[in-house]
Design a protein around this motif. Structure first.
Motif, short mmCIF file in Angstrom:
data_model
loop_
_atom_site.label_atom_id
_atom_site.label_comp_id
_atom_site.label_asym_id
_atom_site.label_seq_id
_atom_site.Cartn_x
_atom_site.Cartn_y
_atom_site.Cartn_z
N ARG A 62 0.83 -1.22 0.00
CA ARG A 62 0.00 0.00 0.00
C ARG A 62 0.86 1.26 0.00
O ARG A 62 0.53 2.25 0.62
CB ARG A 62 -0.95 -0.01 1.20
CG ARG A 62 -0.29 -0.11 2.55
CD ARG A 62 -1.31 -0.33 3.66
NE ARG A 62 -0.71 -0.23 4.99
CZ ARG A 62 -0.78 0.84 5.76
NH1 ARG A 62 -1.43 1.92 5.33
NH2 ARG A 62 -0.23 0.87 6.95
N GLN A 65 -0.80 4.63 -0.95
CA GLN A 65 -1.66 5.16 0.11
C GLN A 65 -0.82 5.78 1.23
O GLN A 65 -1.12 6.87 1.73
CB GLN A 65 -2.53 4.04 0.67
CG GLN A 65 -3.43 4.48 1.83
CD GLN A 65 -4.18 3.31 2.45
OE1 GLN A 65 -4.23 2.22 1.87
NE2 GLN A 65 -4.75 3.52 3.62
N VAL A 66 0.24 5.09 1.63
CA VAL A 66 1.10 5.58 2.71
C VAL A 66 1.81 6.86 2.31
O VAL A 66 2.00 7.77 3.12
CB VAL A 66 2.12 4.49 3.11
CG1 VAL A 66 3.20 5.06 4.03
CG2 VAL A 66 1.41 3.33 3.80
N SER A 69 -0.11 12.24 1.66
CA SER A 69 -0.29 12.99 2.91
C SER A 69 -1.25 14.16 2.71
O SER A 69 -1.27 14.78 1.64
CB SER A 69 1.05 13.53 3.41
OG SER A 69 0.88 14.44 4.47
N GLU A 178 -3.37 11.69 10.01
CA GLU A 178 -2.40 10.97 9.19
C GLU A 178 -2.17 9.56 9.73
O GLU A 178 -2.16 9.33 10.95
CB GLU A 178 -1.05 11.71 9.16
CG GLU A 178 -1.09 13.06 8.47
CD GLU A 178 -0.94 12.97 6.97
OE1 GLU A 178 -1.70 12.18 6.35
OE2 GLU A 178 -0.11 13.70 6.42
N ASP A 179 -1.94 8.62 8.82
CA ASP A 179 -1.50 7.28 9.19
C ASP A 179 -0.10 7.39 9.80
O ASP A 179 0.75 8.13 9.30
CB ASP A 179 -1.47 6.42 7.92
CG ASP A 179 -1.19 4.95 8.21
OD1 ASP A 179 -0.49 4.66 9.20
OD2 ASP A 179 -1.66 4.09 7.43
N TRP A 181 2.18 5.35 9.63
CA TRP A 181 3.16 4.88 8.65
C TRP A 181 3.51 5.97 7.65
O TRP A 181 4.63 6.01 7.14
CB TRP A 181 2.62 3.65 7.93
CG TRP A 181 2.63 2.44 8.81
CD1 TRP A 181 1.56 1.89 9.46
CD2 TRP A 181 3.76 1.65 9.16
NE1 TRP A 181 1.96 0.82 10.20
CE2 TRP A 181 3.30 0.63 10.03
CE3 TRP A 181 5.11 1.70 8.83
CZ2 TRP A 181 4.15 -0.33 10.58
CZ3 TRP A 181 5.97 0.73 9.37
CH2 TRP A 181 5.49 -0.25 10.23
N THR A 182 2.57 6.86 7.39
CA THR A 182 2.86 7.99 6.50
C THR A 182 3.91 8.89 7.13
O THR A 182 4.87 9.31 6.46
CB THR A 182 1.58 8.79 6.22
OG1 THR A 182 0.62 7.95 5.57
CG2 THR A 182 1.86 10.00 5.33
N SER A 234 0.25 2.22 20.39
CA SER A 234 -1.05 1.74 19.92
C SER A 234 -1.74 0.86 20.96
O SER A 234 -2.93 0.57 20.84
CB SER A 234 -0.89 0.95 18.62
OG SER A 234 -0.25 -0.30 18.84
#
Length: 296
Positions: A62, A65-66, A69, A178-179, A181-182, A234
């Protein structure tokens, strides 16, 4: 979630946090070794290029997607600030010990508290102000400006802590949208691009095989530490995990002694205790306030 899982999850988060801090200590020690043998900028390059490659492999399915931003400019800004924090911190290792540098760098949680009040309109009561002032007294005890033992390099971790605190405040701003991972991807990408641009000017004519191994280890330590910390956050609240960040001071003293025959003097140890105590005091106060709000 059953009672056993509910109890074990915070414990696992604590273990992951301590593991992350342990790996960051190893990363710092490895960076110090690389800087002594070659060039500190090589350590920076290994740190961020390694992170970018490892994260890219993990999120490969992905990646588009990552890499997307909602705040590309803020992501670049926070990434540059984190890289500068790492640079100034690693540079300090050339002339001062791991324990001294890590102790001054430990000001960053209190700087984040101060910055949150100034820029994010977060609460800043008298007790938090007292905690911040006490922490700066601890830093002055370690740095000792105006004395014969003062070294300008001792200011580098203070600059690094300021850069990191600013990075953290921007991260708070983009975090909800934001993710994670991003954000991790951007810090690796920007750091890798900027540091790679310096390679033609800093790469030595000869580089021993064990230095290549150290650079690889540095990347693994740093990225694995980041992943463990993300996993811990998390599973449990940041406030609950905050005190365990100060285990880094213990690891820094240990690795400094074992690997570089460094032992902090009495005043450095005193300043370290003062900074850690101030940080724990502010954490305790914030925990009390959160508990009071929940019960009202």
């Amino acid at each position: 979630m059953n009672a056993t899982n509910a109890t074990s999850t915070p414990k696992r988060a604590i273990v992951f946090t301590i593991g992350a801090i342990f790996l960051f200590g190893l990363m710092d020690a490895t960076a110090k070794s690389i800087g002594q043998q070659t060039n500190t900028l090589l350590a920076i390059w290994a740190r961020y290029t390694g992170q970018m490659l490892l994260v890219a492999l993990i999120v490969a399915p992905r990646i588009k997607q990552v890499a997307t931003s909602q705040y590309p400019k803020l992501q670049v800004a926070r990434s540059i600030l984190l890289m500068l924090a790492t640079l100034f911190f690693f540079l300090s290792f050339r002339t001062i010990g791991l324990a001294e540098a890590t102790a001054v760098m430990s000001l960053n949680p209190l700087l984040i508290t101060l910055g949150g009040a100034i820029f994010l309109s977060e609460a800043l009561g008298p007790r938090r102000i007292i905690g911040i002032l006490i922490a700066f007294v601890g830093a002055l005890i370690i740095i000792r400006p105006g004395t014969d033992v003062f070294q300008p390099a001792a200011l580098l971790p203070l600059v690094a802590a300021t850069c990191f605190a600013t990075y953290a405040l921007i991260t708070r701003r983009v975090g909800p949208d934001e993710d994670v991972w991003t954000s991790l991807f951007y810090t690796g990408l920007v750091g890798a691009i900027v540091s790679t641009c310096t390679l033609p000017f800093i790469w030595p004519d000869e580089l021993a095989p064990h230095v290549y191994a150290q650079m690889a280890l540095l990347a693994v330590f740093g990225t694995t530490g980041q992943l463990l910390l993300i996993r811990a956050l998390s599973m449990a609240e940041a406030g609950m995990l905050a005190p365990f960040n100060y285990t880094g001071l213990v690891f820094a003293v240990f690795w400094g002694f074992v690997l570089f025959d460094e032992w902090p003097d009495a005043l450095t140890l005193l300043g370290t205790v003062v900074i850690a105590g101030a940080g724990l005091y502010v954490w305790q106060r914030e925990t009390q306030l959160k508990t009071a709000k929940r019960t009202t």
